[in-house]
Design a protein around this motif. Structure first.
Motif, short mmCIF file in Angstrom:
data_model
loop_
_atom_site.label_atom_id
_atom_site.label_comp_id
_atom_site.label_asym_id
_atom_site.label_seq_id
_atom_site.Cartn_x
_atom_site.Cartn_y
_atom_site.Cartn_z
N LEU A 195 0.83 -1.20 0.00
CA LEU A 195 0.00 0.00 0.00
C LEU A 195 0.87 1.26 0.00
O LEU A 195 0.61 2.20 -0.76
N CYS A 196 1.91 1.27 0.79
CA CYS A 196 2.82 2.43 0.84
C CYS A 196 3.46 2.68 -0.52
O CYS A 196 3.54 3.83 -0.98
N ARG A 197 3.92 1.63 -1.18
CA ARG A 197 4.52 1.78 -2.51
C ARG A 197 3.52 2.32 -3.52
O ARG A 197 3.84 3.21 -4.32
N LYS A 198 2.31 1.78 -3.50
CA LYS A 198 1.28 2.23 -4.44
C LYS A 198 0.93 3.70 -4.21
O LYS A 198 0.79 4.46 -5.17
N LEU A 199 0.78 4.10 -2.97
CA LEU A 199 0.46 5.50 -2.67
C LEU A 199 1.62 6.41 -3.05
O LEU A 199 1.40 7.48 -3.62
N ARG A 200 2.85 6.01 -2.76
CA ARG A 200 4.02 6.81 -3.14
C ARG A 200 4.05 7.00 -4.65
O ARG A 200 4.23 8.11 -5.14
N ASP A 201 3.86 5.92 -5.39
CA ASP A 201 3.87 6.02 -6.85
C ASP A 201 2.75 6.92 -7.34
O ASP A 201 2.95 7.73 -8.27
N ASN A 202 1.58 6.82 -6.73
CA ASN A 202 0.46 7.66 -7.12
C ASN A 202 0.78 9.14 -6.87
O ASN A 202 0.53 9.98 -7.73
N PHE A 203 1.34 9.47 -5.72
CA PHE A 203 1.67 10.86 -5.41
C PHE A 203 2.78 11.38 -6.32
O PHE A 203 2.75 12.52 -6.75
N ASN A 204 3.76 10.54 -6.63
CA ASN A 204 4.86 10.96 -7.49
C ASN A 204 4.42 11.17 -8.93
O ASN A 204 5.07 11.92 -9.66
#
Length: 66
Positions: free
Chosen positions: A55-64
């Motif tokens: 979940l953290c990776r997916k959210l980071r990628d989404n924000f980036n």
């Protein structure tokens, strides 16, 4: 829930980040918060770690990518 019910791996492999994972030590601690969600599923510590990091990776990628 459909992805998770299919398999934990299906949720991990998906692009979905529309889920939450959290730790708690006792039901009374979060019982009120649990009532706000339609579904809650107890999972193992190893599943928690996998889902949380995913979940953290997916959210980071989404924000980036915004």
């Amino acid at each position: 829930m459909d992805l998770f019910n299919s398999s934990e791996q299906a949720l991990l492999d998906s692009s979905s980040f529309d889920f939450m994972v959290y730790r708690f030590t006792g039901k009374s601690e979060v019982l009120k918060d649990l009532e706000e969600w339609d579904f809650n599923v107890p999972i193992s510590k190893s599943s928690y770690m996998l889902l949380y990091s995913n979940l953290c990776r997916k959210l980071r990628d989404n924000f980036n990518n915004q």
